[in-house]
Design a protein around this motif. Structure first.
Motif, PDB file in Angstrom:
ATOM      1  N   ARG A  60      -6.808  -2.108  -1.524  1.00  0.00           N
ATOM      2  CA  ARG A  60      -7.390  -2.727  -0.323  1.00  0.00           C
ATOM      3  C   ARG A  60      -8.853  -3.107  -0.559  1.00  0.00           C
ATOM      4  NH1 ARG A  60      -4.206  -2.318   4.291  1.00  0.00           N
ATOM      5  NH2 ARG A  60      -2.434  -0.947   4.021  1.00  0.00           N
ATOM      6  N   ALA A  61      -9.579  -2.272  -1.293  1.00  0.00           N
ATOM      7  CA  ALA A  61     -10.975  -2.605  -1.623  1.00  0.00           C
ATOM      8  C   ALA A  61     -11.026  -3.868  -2.482  1.00  0.00           C
ATOM      9  CB  ALA A  61     -11.642  -1.436  -2.341  1.00  0.00           C
ATOM     10  N   LEU A  62     -10.138  -3.943  -3.468  1.00  0.00           N
ATOM     11  CA  LEU A  62     -10.066  -5.120  -4.330  1.00  0.00           C
ATOM     12  C   LEU A  62      -9.686  -6.364  -3.529  1.00  0.00           C
ATOM     13  CD1 LEU A  62      -9.958  -6.583  -7.059  1.00  0.00           C
ATOM     14  CD2 LEU A  62      -7.617  -5.711  -7.305  1.00  0.00           C
ATOM     15  N   LEU A  63      -8.668  -6.247  -2.707  1.00  0.00           N
ATOM     16  CA  LEU A  63      -8.210  -7.375  -1.904  1.00  0.00           C
ATOM     17  C   LEU A  63      -9.295  -7.830  -0.932  1.00  0.00           C
ATOM     18  CD1 LEU A  63      -5.804  -9.192  -1.366  1.00  0.00           C
ATOM     19  CD2 LEU A  63      -5.032  -7.556   0.339  1.00  0.00           C
ATOM     20  N   GLY A  64      -9.943  -6.869  -0.286  1.00  0.00           N
ATOM     21  CA  GLY A  64     -11.023  -7.215   0.638  1.00  0.00           C
ATOM     22  C   GLY A  64     -12.141  -7.977  -0.054  1.00  0.00           C
ATOM     23  N   HIS A  65     -12.455  -7.559  -1.271  1.00  0.00           N
ATOM     24  CA  HIS A  65     -13.506  -8.245  -2.023  1.00  0.00           C
ATOM     25  C   HIS A  65     -13.073  -9.655  -2.412  1.00  0.00           C
ATOM     26  CE1 HIS A  65     -16.715  -9.043  -4.836  1.00  0.00           C
ATOM     27  NE2 HIS A  65     -15.773  -9.435  -5.694  1.00  0.00           N
ATOM     28  N   THR A  66     -11.885  -9.790  -2.989  1.00  0.00           N
ATOM     29  CA  THR A  66     -11.456 -11.096  -3.507  1.00  0.00           C
ATOM     30  C   THR A  66     -11.233 -12.128  -2.411  1.00  0.00           C
ATOM     31  OG1 THR A  66      -9.139 -10.404  -3.570  1.00  0.00           O
ATOM     32  CG2 THR A  66     -10.417 -10.144  -5.594  1.00  0.00           C
ATOM     33  N   THR A  67     -10.917 -11.692  -1.216  1.00  0.00           N
ATOM     34  CA  THR A  67     -10.697 -12.658  -0.144  1.00  0.00           C
ATOM     35  C   THR A  67     -12.004 -13.140   0.487  1.00  0.00           C
ATOM     36  OG1 THR A  67     -10.367 -10.900   1.481  1.00  0.00           O
ATOM     37  CG2 THR A  67      -8.395 -11.823   0.424  1.00  0.00           C
ATOM     38  N   CYS A  94     -15.205 -12.990  -1.451  1.00  0.00           N
ATOM     39  CA  CYS A  94     -16.162 -13.316  -2.512  1.00  0.00           C
ATOM     40  C   CYS A  94     -16.016 -14.788  -2.926  1.00  0.00           C
ATOM     41  CB  CYS A  94     -15.943 -12.399  -3.708  1.00  0.00           C
ATOM     42  SG  CYS A  94     -16.941 -12.817  -5.145  1.00  0.00           S
ATOM     43  N   THR A  95     -17.093 -15.515  -2.870  1.00  0.00           N
ATOM     44  CA  THR A  95     -17.071 -16.928  -3.241  1.00  0.00           C
ATOM     45  C   THR A  95     -16.690 -17.101  -4.703  1.00  0.00           C
ATOM     46  OG1 THR A  95     -18.769 -17.401  -1.600  1.00  0.00           O
ATOM     47  CG2 THR A  95     -18.445 -19.047  -3.319  1.00  0.00           C
ATOM     48  N   ALA A  96     -17.219 -16.265  -5.575  1.00  0.00           N
ATOM     49  CA  ALA A  96     -16.902 -16.370  -7.002  1.00  0.00           C
ATOM     50  C   ALA A  96     -15.406 -16.166  -7.234  1.00  0.00           C
ATOM     51  CB  ALA A  96     -17.716 -15.355  -7.802  1.00  0.00           C
ATOM     52  N   CYS A  97     -14.819 -15.151  -6.619  1.00  0.00           N
ATOM     53  CA  CYS A  97     -13.387 -14.877  -6.789  1.00  0.00           C
ATOM     54  C   CYS A  97     -12.528 -16.008  -6.237  1.00  0.00           C
ATOM     55  CB  CYS A  97     -13.005 -13.566  -6.105  1.00  0.00           C
ATOM     56  SG  CYS A  97     -13.687 -12.101  -6.902  1.00  0.00           S
ATOM     57  N   ARG A  98     -12.911 -16.539  -5.106  1.00  0.00           N
ATOM     58  CA  ARG A  98     -12.107 -17.600  -4.478  1.00  0.00           C
ATOM     59  C   ARG A  98     -12.184 -18.910  -5.248  1.00  0.00           C
ATOM     60  NH1 ARG A  98      -9.547 -16.897  -0.121  1.00  0.00           N
ATOM     61  NH2 ARG A  98      -9.697 -19.002   0.664  1.00  0.00           N
ATOM     62  N   THR A  99     -13.236 -19.091  -6.045  1.00  0.00           N
ATOM     63  CA  THR A  99     -13.363 -20.319  -6.832  1.00  0.00           C
ATOM     64  C   THR A  99     -12.975 -20.117  -8.287  1.00  0.00           C
ATOM     65  OG1 THR A  99     -15.707 -19.866  -7.237  1.00  0.00           O
ATOM     66  CG2 THR A  99     -15.156 -21.281  -5.342  1.00  0.00           C
ATOM     67  N   GLY A 100     -12.575 -18.911  -8.649  1.00  0.00           N
ATOM     68  CA  GLY A 100     -12.103 -18.649 -10.010  1.00  0.00           C
ATOM     69  C   GLY A 100     -13.191 -18.328 -11.017  1.00  0.00           C
ATOM     70  N   VAL A 101     -14.405 -18.110 -10.539  1.00  0.00           N
ATOM     71  CA  VAL A 101     -15.513 -17.750 -11.435  1.00  0.00           C
ATOM     72  C   VAL A 101     -15.398 -16.266 -11.761  1.00  0.00           C
ATOM     73  CG1 VAL A 101     -18.030 -17.589 -11.599  1.00  0.00           C
ATOM     74  CG2 VAL A 101     -16.973 -19.534 -10.434  1.00  0.00           C
ATOM     75  N   CYS A 108     -16.095 -12.663 -11.870  1.00  0.00           N
ATOM     76  CA  CYS A 108     -16.873 -11.837 -10.951  1.00  0.00           C
ATOM     77  C   CYS A 108     -16.902 -10.399 -11.470  1.00  0.00           C
ATOM     78  CB  CYS A 108     -16.249 -11.885  -9.555  1.00  0.00           C
ATOM     79  SG  CYS A 108     -17.019 -10.771  -8.368  1.00  0.00           S
ATOM     80  N   PRO A 109     -18.076  -9.875 -11.815  1.00  0.00           N
ATOM     81  CA  PRO A 109     -18.153  -8.511 -12.330  1.00  0.00           C
ATOM     82  C   PRO A 109     -17.712  -7.462 -11.307  1.00  0.00           C
ATOM     83  CG  PRO A 109     -20.346  -9.539 -12.272  1.00  0.00           C
ATOM     84  CD  PRO A 109     -19.364 -10.557 -11.823  1.00  0.00           C
ATOM     85  N   ASP A 110     -17.943  -7.724 -10.032  1.00  0.00           N
ATOM     86  CA  ASP A 110     -17.501  -6.781  -9.002  1.00  0.00           C
ATOM     87  C   ASP A 110     -15.978  -6.700  -8.952  1.00  0.00           C
ATOM     88  OD1 ASP A 110     -20.083  -6.099  -8.238  1.00  0.00           O
ATOM     89  OD2 ASP A 110     -20.180  -7.702  -6.750  1.00  0.00           O
ATOM     90  N   ALA A 111     -15.307  -7.851  -9.063  1.00  0.00           N
ATOM     91  CA  ALA A 111     -13.844  -7.860  -9.064  1.00  0.00           C
ATOM     92  C   ALA A 111     -13.314  -7.144 -10.296  1.00  0.00           C
ATOM     93  CB  ALA A 111     -13.318  -9.292  -9.006  1.00  0.00           C
ATOM     94  N   THR A 112     -13.946  -7.353 -11.439  1.00  0.00           N
ATOM     95  CA  THR A 112     -13.534  -6.670 -12.669  1.00  0.00           C
ATOM     96  C   THR A 112     -13.626  -5.161 -12.495  1.00  0.00           C
ATOM     97  OG1 THR A 112     -14.289  -8.549 -13.989  1.00  0.00           O
ATOM     98  CG2 THR A 112     -14.000  -6.449 -15.138  1.00  0.00           C
ATOM     99  N   LEU A 156     -13.564  -3.494  -9.638  1.00  0.00           N
ATOM    100  CA  LEU A 156     -12.572  -3.060  -8.657  1.00  0.00           C
ATOM    101  C   LEU A 156     -11.160  -3.066  -9.238  1.00  0.00           C
ATOM    102  CD1 LEU A 156     -14.034  -4.876  -5.545  1.00  0.00           C
ATOM    103  CD2 LEU A 156     -13.852  -2.400  -5.864  1.00  0.00           C
ATOM    104  N   VAL A 157     -10.853  -4.017 -10.107  1.00  0.00           N
ATOM    105  CA  VAL A 157      -9.538  -4.035 -10.774  1.00  0.00           C
ATOM    106  C   VAL A 157      -9.391  -2.796 -11.642  1.00  0.00           C
ATOM    107  CG1 VAL A 157      -8.164  -5.196 -12.555  1.00  0.00           C
ATOM    108  CG2 VAL A 157      -9.160  -6.520 -10.698  1.00  0.00           C
ATOM    109  N   ARG A 158     -10.437  -2.457 -12.399  1.00  0.00           N
ATOM    110  CA  ARG A 158     -10.381  -1.253 -13.242  1.00  0.00           C
ATOM    111  C   ARG A 158     -10.190   0.002 -12.398  1.00  0.00           C
ATOM    112  NH1 ARG A 158     -15.238  -3.190 -16.483  1.00  0.00           N
ATOM    113  NH2 ARG A 158     -14.251  -4.538 -18.008  1.00  0.00           N
ATOM    114  N   ALA A 159     -10.914   0.083 -11.291  1.00  0.00           N
ATOM    115  CA  ALA A 159     -10.789   1.255 -10.413  1.00  0.00           C
ATOM    116  C   ALA A 159      -9.374   1.352  -9.859  1.00  0.00           C
ATOM    117  CB  ALA A 159     -11.810   1.172  -9.281  1.00  0.00           C
ATOM    118  N   TRP A 160      -8.815   0.223  -9.454  1.00  0.00           N
ATOM    119  CA  TRP A 160      -7.451   0.216  -8.911  1.00  0.00           C
ATOM    120  C   TRP A 160      -6.457   0.631  -9.981  1.00  0.00           C
ATOM    121  CZ3 TRP A 160      -3.743  -4.119  -9.443  1.00  0.00           C
ATOM    122  CH2 TRP A 160      -2.544  -3.863  -8.739  1.00  0.00           C
TER     123      TRP A 160
END
Length: 112
Positions: A79-86, A88-95, A97-101, A103-107
Motif C-alpha cells: 500500500r505504501a508503494l502503491l500510494g507513492h506510485t499513484t 509521484c510525478t516521476a513514477c507516473r511518467t516512467g522516470v 524514482c529512487p523512492d519507488a526503488t 519502496l519496492v525493495r521494502a515490499w
C-alpha cells in the motif's frame, strides 16, 4: 502500478497459490509508459507478455507463499508503494524514482 502505466484498469485473478494481474496494452506505448510497465513487472515473482490476434496484455504473478517479516506486512508495504506510485510525478511518467526503488525493495523484503 500497471494501471498508472497503461491508463487502464487491470484484471485481478486470485488463485490458491498465486495472485495474478493482467493489463491490456494500448496500441501505442510511449517510452515513459513502456519503462513504467517494465518497472511494474519487475516487482512480480513471475511476469510475461501475451499477444493474440485480438489482444495484447502483460501479466504479473505474485506468490502467496512468501514469508512475512514480523515488522511489516506485505499488504502495508505494498500500500505504501502503491500510494507513492499513484501520486509521484516521476513514477507516473516512467522516470527512475529512487523512492519507488526503495519502496519496492521494502515490499519485496516483507514477502521473504
Amino acid at each position: 502500478m500497471l494501471a498508472a502505466a497503461t491508463d487502464c484498469e487491470p484484471r485481478e485473478i486470485a488463485g490458491l497459490d498465486v495472485f495474478r494481474v493482467e493489463a491490456d496494452l494500448p496500441a501505442e506505448l510511449t517510452e515513459a509508459a513502456h519503462a513504467a510497465v517494465l518497472a511494474a513487472l519487475a516487482t512480480a515473482d513471475r511476469y510475461g507478455h501475451t499477444l493474440t490476434r485480438t489482444s495484447e496484455y502483460v501479466w504479473a504473478e505474485i506468490s502467496r507463499e512468501a514469508n512475512v517479516t514480523p515488522t511489516e506486512s506485505p499488504d502495508t508495504a505494498y500500500r505504501a508503494l502503491l500510494g507513492h506510485t499513484t501520486t509521484c510525478t516521476a513514477c507516473r511518467t516512467g522516470v527512475n524514482c529512487p523512492d519507488a526503488t526503495r519502496l519496492v525493495r521494502a515490499w519485496r523484503d516483507t514477502r521473504r
